[in-house]
Design an enzyme around this catalytic site. Structure first.
Site, PDB file in Angstrom:
ATOM      1  N   ARG A  79       3.068  -8.386   7.507  1.00  0.00           N
ATOM      2  CA  ARG A  79       3.501  -6.984   7.451  1.00  0.00           C
ATOM      3  C   ARG A  79       2.526  -6.173   8.305  1.00  0.00           C
ATOM      4  O   ARG A  79       1.339  -6.097   7.979  1.00  0.00           O
ATOM      5  CB  ARG A  79       3.499  -6.500   5.995  1.00  0.00           C
ATOM      6  CG  ARG A  79       3.827  -5.039   5.882  1.00  0.00           C
ATOM      7  CD  ARG A  79       3.968  -4.517   4.447  1.00  0.00           C
ATOM      8  NE  ARG A  79       4.148  -3.095   4.535  1.00  0.00           N
ATOM      9  CZ  ARG A  79       3.321  -2.189   4.020  1.00  0.00           C
ATOM     10  NH1 ARG A  79       2.298  -2.539   3.279  1.00  0.00           N
ATOM     11  NH2 ARG A  79       3.544  -0.907   4.215  1.00  0.00           N
ATOM     12  N   HIS A 123       2.978   4.074   9.174  1.00  0.00           N
ATOM     13  CA  HIS A 123       1.839   3.904   8.260  1.00  0.00           C
ATOM     14  C   HIS A 123       0.807   4.964   8.643  1.00  0.00           C
ATOM     15  O   HIS A 123      -0.291   4.669   9.088  1.00  0.00           O
ATOM     16  CB  HIS A 123       1.284   2.481   8.357  1.00  0.00           C
ATOM     17  CG  HIS A 123       0.495   2.049   7.154  1.00  0.00           C
ATOM     18  ND1 HIS A 123       0.772   0.896   6.434  1.00  0.00           N
ATOM     19  CD2 HIS A 123      -0.579   2.597   6.538  1.00  0.00           C
ATOM     20  CE1 HIS A 123      -0.092   0.761   5.446  1.00  0.00           C
ATOM     21  NE2 HIS A 123      -0.934   1.780   5.497  1.00  0.00           N
ATOM     22  N   GLU A 168       4.063   4.420   1.674  1.00  0.00           N
ATOM     23  CA  GLU A 168       3.472   5.365   0.726  1.00  0.00           C
ATOM     24  C   GLU A 168       3.670   6.833   1.128  1.00  0.00           C
ATOM     25  O   GLU A 168       2.702   7.552   1.414  1.00  0.00           O
ATOM     26  CB  GLU A 168       1.980   5.065   0.548  1.00  0.00           C
ATOM     27  CG  GLU A 168       1.716   3.661   0.038  1.00  0.00           C
ATOM     28  CD  GLU A 168       0.241   3.430  -0.331  1.00  0.00           C
ATOM     29  OE1 GLU A 168      -0.604   4.302  -0.056  1.00  0.00           O
ATOM     30  OE2 GLU A 168      -0.059   2.362  -0.904  1.00  0.00           O
ATOM     31  N   ASN A 292       3.308  -1.132  -3.633  1.00  0.00           N
ATOM     32  CA  ASN A 292       1.880  -1.376  -3.453  1.00  0.00           C
ATOM     33  C   ASN A 292       1.190  -1.131  -4.782  1.00  0.00           C
ATOM     34  O   ASN A 292       1.349  -0.060  -5.379  1.00  0.00           O
ATOM     35  CB  ASN A 292       1.289  -0.421  -2.411  1.00  0.00           C
ATOM     36  CG  ASN A 292       1.827  -0.687  -1.009  1.00  0.00           C
ATOM     37  OD1 ASN A 292       2.500  -1.688  -0.774  1.00  0.00           O
ATOM     38  ND2 ASN A 292       1.526   0.201  -0.085  1.00  0.00           N
ATOM     39  N   TYR A 294      -2.543  -1.464  -6.896  1.00  0.00           N
ATOM     40  CA  TYR A 294      -3.979  -1.741  -6.918  1.00  0.00           C
ATOM     41  C   TYR A 294      -4.619  -1.521  -8.290  1.00  0.00           C
ATOM     42  O   TYR A 294      -5.461  -2.285  -8.720  1.00  0.00           O
ATOM     43  CB  TYR A 294      -4.716  -0.847  -5.910  1.00  0.00           C
ATOM     44  CG  TYR A 294      -4.413  -1.190  -4.474  1.00  0.00           C
ATOM     45  CD1 TYR A 294      -5.141  -2.168  -3.816  1.00  0.00           C
ATOM     46  CD2 TYR A 294      -3.386  -0.559  -3.783  1.00  0.00           C
ATOM     47  CE1 TYR A 294      -4.870  -2.503  -2.498  1.00  0.00           C
ATOM     48  CE2 TYR A 294      -3.114  -0.881  -2.456  1.00  0.00           C
ATOM     49  CZ  TYR A 294      -3.860  -1.862  -1.828  1.00  0.00           C
ATOM     50  OH  TYR A 294      -3.590  -2.204  -0.529  1.00  0.00           O
ATOM     51  N   GLU A 346       1.581  -4.593  -0.951  1.00  0.00           N
ATOM     52  CA  GLU A 346       0.113  -4.555  -0.867  1.00  0.00           C
ATOM     53  C   GLU A 346      -0.468  -4.805  -2.248  1.00  0.00           C
ATOM     54  O   GLU A 346       0.033  -4.276  -3.248  1.00  0.00           O
ATOM     55  CB  GLU A 346      -0.416  -3.189  -0.388  1.00  0.00           C
ATOM     56  CG  GLU A 346      -0.147  -2.884   1.059  1.00  0.00           C
ATOM     57  CD  GLU A 346      -0.686  -1.506   1.467  1.00  0.00           C
ATOM     58  OE1 GLU A 346      -1.641  -1.006   0.834  1.00  0.00           O
ATOM     59  OE2 GLU A 346      -0.127  -0.946   2.416  1.00  0.00           O
TER      60      GLU A 346
HETATM   61  C1  FCB Z   1      -3.107   1.746   0.582  1.00  0.00           C
HETATM   62  C2  FCB Z   1      -2.795   1.867   2.062  1.00  0.00           C
HETATM   63  C3  FCB Z   1      -3.482   0.829   2.919  1.00  0.00           C
HETATM   64  C4  FCB Z   1      -4.905   0.570   2.458  1.00  0.00           C
HETATM   65  C5  FCB Z   1      -4.958   0.313   0.971  1.00  0.00           C
HETATM   66  C6  FCB Z   1      -6.330  -0.003   0.445  1.00  0.00           C
HETATM   67  O1  FCB Z   1      -2.862   2.956  -0.045  1.00  0.00           O
HETATM   68  O2  FCB Z   1      -1.422   1.749   2.262  1.00  0.00           O
HETATM   69  O3  FCB Z   1      -3.424   1.257   4.247  1.00  0.00           O
HETATM   70  O4  FCB Z   1      -5.735   1.582   2.853  1.00  0.00           O
HETATM   71  O5  FCB Z   1      -4.444   1.419   0.285  1.00  0.00           O
END
Ligand code: FCB
Length: 446
Positions: A79, A123, A168, A292, A294, A346
């Site tokens: 990607r 992006h 995002e 995405n 995290y 992500e």
């Molecule tokens: C996300 C972004 C990516 C990267 C990660 C850690 O929000 O899409 O570009 O910075 O965080």
């Protein structure tokens, strides 16, 4: 006691992700124009140490080596994002063939190695010339994006099977236009809300534009969904958490899935921008949704006194490690998207390098293993997740944090541009090649 092995189907997509401004460098080459991130990062005081993406990982020149790394790691998908300022340097108008050629070469290199390109059109690197004209709060930017999407899909759509319109949009609108923390650094609530609406309309227009020139391609969008959890059971906290979810996650997911925008206070001035047909455009069917994931947010009402700090496991970046959130997010998304194919587009973690050996990253391995376990468990309940992309293939320019935060499964020495695969890269390789997440002793925190 051990946890059971978890397995993934043979057609599950294993990949790694990057973004143009974070890896490419070569900002003045082959007719590329300035983007809002060039301007922002070169503005004193915006990024850690004044770092910029001028050179980054030099992926523009080293893409063959990077594609070879993907192949070496057994990953079946890459990607990456296309830099609009390379393709249409003026924002609208003449196409810069030399810029487009780079993505052509990259796609061909990937396909030659049997790696599927997942192409993100945006992006975060808007041509600065379009920001100068008004940026995303301006409707004209929507038309410009539709034009750009048609150009990229027209050139790559004979080989690329997956296009992502936006990465995002929430971050673009909120951090870029409302809070002023990211490029272009504007600080105005109504600008943020206007940008959010135009990003979604631009998504809808791009879906149409891509389908017109690349009818066989799948088209989707990538959202960052962060579980919003109330810090307590007090009503004010519950309300704050719900409000944060409305403004961040539902603000994008709801209109995309035909639910319209959540309510917001009448003093916000942006709804007059909604034109007839906009909501239909935004809701037009897509082929997949990228998520995405995290970490989570624990929300405390600003009206209540702070709670005593709770010890929680964090990454080196300070983000809480909360693998259960992946399942929570997927359940929340699937409650709105049903059987629409989903991808984790992500997921990953930044940790400081071990000084003796920056390729030895047990914390990142553990982070990935726990999140992949959560993903397998979510899949086993029937949530249609078709693939997983680690963030990131390479250490890279982490926006305002510059080169201080390393997310790569491959270590990059920015002085020499040498790449070295980390243990986490080997770990992901083993999972991708076997389709199996090996059992781990439950004492390891699973
Ligand atoms: C996300 C972004 C990516 C990267 C990660 C850690 O929000 O899409 O570009 O910075 O965080």
């Amino acid at each position: 006691m051990t946890m059971p092995d978890r397995s993934f189907p043979t057609d599950f997509v294993w990949g790694a992700a990057t973004a143009a401004y974070q890896v490419e460098g070569a900002v003045h080459e082959d007719g590329r124009s300035e983007s809002i991130w060039d301007r922002f990062a070169h503005t004193p005081g915006t990024t850690f140490h004044g770092d910029t993406g001028d050179v980054a990982c030099d992926h523009y020149h080293r893409y063959r080596e990077d594609v070879a790394l993907l192949a070496e790691l057994g990953l079946g998908a890459y990607r990456f994002s296309v830099a609009w300022p390379r393709v249409i340097p003026g924002g609208t108008g003449p196409v810069n063939e030399a810029g487009l050629d780079f993505y052509d070469r990259l796609v061909d290199e990937l396909l030659a190695k049997g790696i599927a390109p997942f192409v993100t059109l945006y992006h975060w690197d808007l041509p600065q010339v379009l920001e100068d004209a008004g940026g995303w709060p301006l409707r004209a930017t929507v038309d410009a994006f539709a034009e750009y999407a048609a150009v990229v899909a027209g050139r790559l759509g004979d080989r690329v099977r997956h296009f992502v319109t936006f990465n995002e949009p929430r971050v673009v609108a909120t951090l870029g236009y409302e809070d002023g923390i990211f490029a272009p650094g504007r600080h105005d609530l109504d600008d943020g809300l206007a940008a959010a609406h135009h990003l979604l309309v631009a998504h809808g227009r791009a879906v149409q534009a891509i389908r017109a020139v690349a009818p066989d391609a799948s088209v989707g969008i990538v959202l960052d969904i962060v579980p919003k959890q109330s810090a307590s059971t007090e009503m004010l906290d519950l309300e704050s958490a719900a409000a944060a979810q409305e403004r961040h996650d539902r603000w994008f997911l709801d209109p995309l899935t035909g639910r319209g925008y959540p309510p917001d206070p009448p003093e916000n001035s942006w709804r007059h921008l909604i034109r007839d047909g906009d909501l239909e455009l935004i809701t037009a069917p897509i082929d997949f949704l990228g998520v995405n994931y995290y970490t989570r947010d624990i929300v405390r009402s600003p009206m209540l006194p702070p709670l005593p700090a709770v010890e929680r496991e964090k990454t080196g970046f300070g983000w809480e490690v909360y693998p259960e959130g992946l399942g929570e997010v997927l359940r929340f998304v699937a409650s709105r998207t049903g059987d629409l194919p989903l991808y984790i587009t992500e997921n990953g973690a930044a940790y400081p390098d071990h000084p003796s050996d920056p390729t030895h990253d047990p914390e990142r391995v553990r982070y990935l293993r726990r999140h992949l376990a959560a993903l397998a468990d979510a899949r086993s309940t029937g949530i249609p997740v078709r693939g997983y992309f680690v963030w990131s293939l390479l250490d890279n320019f982490e926006w305002i944090f510059g080169y201080s935060q390393r997310f790569g499964i491959v270590h990059v020495d920015f002085a020499t541009q040498e790449r070295r695969v980390r243990d986490s890269g080997r770990f992901l390789e083993a999972v991708a090649r076997s389709g199996r997440l090996p059992a781990e002793p439950s004492t390891a925190g699973d």
